[in-house]
Design a protein around this motif. Structure first.
Motif, PDB file in Angstrom:
ATOM      1  N   HIS A 104      28.581  54.131  93.903  1.00  0.00           N
ATOM      2  CA  HIS A 104      28.203  52.925  93.823  1.00  0.00           C
ATOM      3  C   HIS A 104      26.860  52.742  94.576  1.00  0.00           C
ATOM      4  CE1 HIS A 104      28.776  48.457  93.809  1.00  0.00           C
ATOM      5  NE2 HIS A 104      28.713  48.551  95.178  1.00  0.00           N
ATOM      6  N   GLU A 116      23.608  50.870  93.246  1.00  0.00           N
ATOM      7  CA  GLU A 116      22.979  49.572  93.887  1.00  0.00           C
ATOM      8  C   GLU A 116      21.450  49.805  94.196  1.00  0.00           C
ATOM      9  OE1 GLU A 116      24.379  46.213  95.241  1.00  0.00           O
ATOM     10  OE2 GLU A 116      24.853  46.696  93.345  1.00  0.00           O
ATOM     11  N   LEU A 163      34.131  52.441  92.403  1.00  0.00           N
ATOM     12  CA  LEU A 163      34.883  51.622  93.255  1.00  0.00           C
ATOM     13  C   LEU A 163      35.575  50.366  92.415  1.00  0.00           C
ATOM     14  CD1 LEU A 163      32.326  50.803  96.011  1.00  0.00           C
ATOM     15  CD2 LEU A 163      34.328  52.616  95.915  1.00  0.00           C
ATOM     16  N   GLU A 208      36.605  46.336  92.001  1.00  0.00           N
ATOM     17  CA  GLU A 208      35.873  45.349  91.877  1.00  0.00           C
ATOM     18  C   GLU A 208      35.908  44.591  93.334  1.00  0.00           C
ATOM     19  OE1 GLU A 208      33.226  42.888  90.515  1.00  0.00           O
ATOM     20  OE2 GLU A 208      34.119  44.434  89.359  1.00  0.00           O
ATOM     21  N   ARG A 224      33.712  46.721  95.416  1.00  0.00           N
ATOM     22  CA  ARG A 224      31.972  46.429  95.203  1.00  0.00           C
ATOM     23  C   ARG A 224      31.558  45.178  95.748  1.00  0.00           C
ATOM     24  NH1 ARG A 224      31.132  48.073  88.691  1.00  0.00           N
ATOM     25  NH2 ARG A 224      32.273  50.252  88.541  1.00  0.00           N
ATOM     26  N   ASP A 225      32.374  44.083  95.703  1.00  0.00           N
ATOM     27  CA  ASP A 225      32.126  42.727  96.379  1.00  0.00           C
ATOM     28  C   ASP A 225      31.849  42.877  97.896  1.00  0.00           C
ATOM     29  OD1 ASP A 225      32.256  41.608  94.046  1.00  0.00           O
ATOM     30  OD2 ASP A 225      34.219  41.038  94.093  1.00  0.00           O
ATOM     31  N   ARG A 249      27.407  44.857  98.596  1.00  0.00           N
ATOM     32  CA  ARG A 249      26.360  44.499  97.753  1.00  0.00           C
ATOM     33  C   ARG A 249      25.064  44.666  98.609  1.00  0.00           C
ATOM     34  NH1 ARG A 249      27.684  44.315  92.633  1.00  0.00           N
ATOM     35  NH2 ARG A 249      29.878  43.477  92.306  1.00  0.00           N
TER      36      ARG A 249
END
Length: 230
Positions: free
Chosen positions: A157, A161, A213, A215, A218-219, A222
């Motif tokens: 992730h 990103e 990951l 959700e 993930r939040d 960021r």
């Protein structure tokens, strides 16, 4: 390797502490006078000191550009006998200020300022070389990897990103899409740890996956677009 710990900086520090105590050195100088710098002279010494260090550093950088073995080059620099103008004063166990000739007071005082500043700049450069040499000795081997201690899905992730937000350039297919297979292979060659198989890592890198990951997580992780910092 030589370790010529000439106490140039220590001498200068003590000189600054004692420079207003002129009576301390009465009777120790005949036909000459101890060099005890005033504030303007201290500023000039520090300026010339920086200039000498900068000159030495430029020479080193030029040698670095041509060097085949930078660690060996630094070792050779450290083996060099630095020539100090007032070496005897720095090596003395008792602080005795450098003497200047009273017959040519102005010219000889300027000579002391210039030579002392040059010695300090050379000393600073020698200390810099020692630190740089130690850093180069600690440089990891070319095949050494970074150790990833979190989960593979978090690594995937984070890298995704960074790629999507413009911080790194991931491998891409001919159509411009990210090549997740090559991306996973690159991460496996860069990181050590319990990363699982390349296939699992590839799936975790893909935005539409079931191995990444959640959700919710993930939040929590960021990264802003790179353009926001420009």
């Amino acid at each position: 390797m030589k370790s010529p710990e000439i106490k140039v900086a220590k001498y200068f520090d003590v000189l600054l502490e004692l420079r207003n105590d002129k009576g301390r050195f009465d009777g120790h100088y005949v036909g000459c006078s101890p060099f005890l710098p005033n504030d303007d002279e201290v500023s000039l010494i520090n300026q010339l000191r920086k200039e000498e260090f900068g000159r030495q550093l430029r020479d080193l950088n030029n040698d670095f550009d041509k060097s085949l073995d930078q660690l060996q080059l630094l070792s050779e620099y450290l083996d060099t006998d630095f020539e100090y103008h007032f070496k005897r004063s720095y090596e003395s166990s008792i602080m005795m200020p450098i003497a200047y000739n009273l017959d040519t007071k102005v010219d000889d005082r300027l000579r002391v300022i210039s030579d002392l500043a040059e010695d300090l700049g050379r000393y600073d450069f020698y200390q810099y070389i020692k630190r740089l040499y130690a850093e180069y000795q600690d440089v990891p081997a070319k095949n050494q990897k970074l150790e990833w201690i979190a989960t593979p899905s978090l690594l995937a992730h984070l890298m995704s990103e960074l790629a999507v937000k413009g911080y790194i350039k991931p491998p891409r297919q001919r159509n411009g899409e990210i090549n997740y297979t090559a991306f996973a292979k690159l991460l496996k060659s860069t990181f050590d740890g319990e990363l699982g198989s390349e296939q699992n890592l590839r799936q975790a890198l893909s935005p539409d996956n079931e191995k990444g990951l959640s959700e919710a997580n993930r939040d929590r992780f960021r990264i802003p677009e790179l353009i926001e910092f420009s």
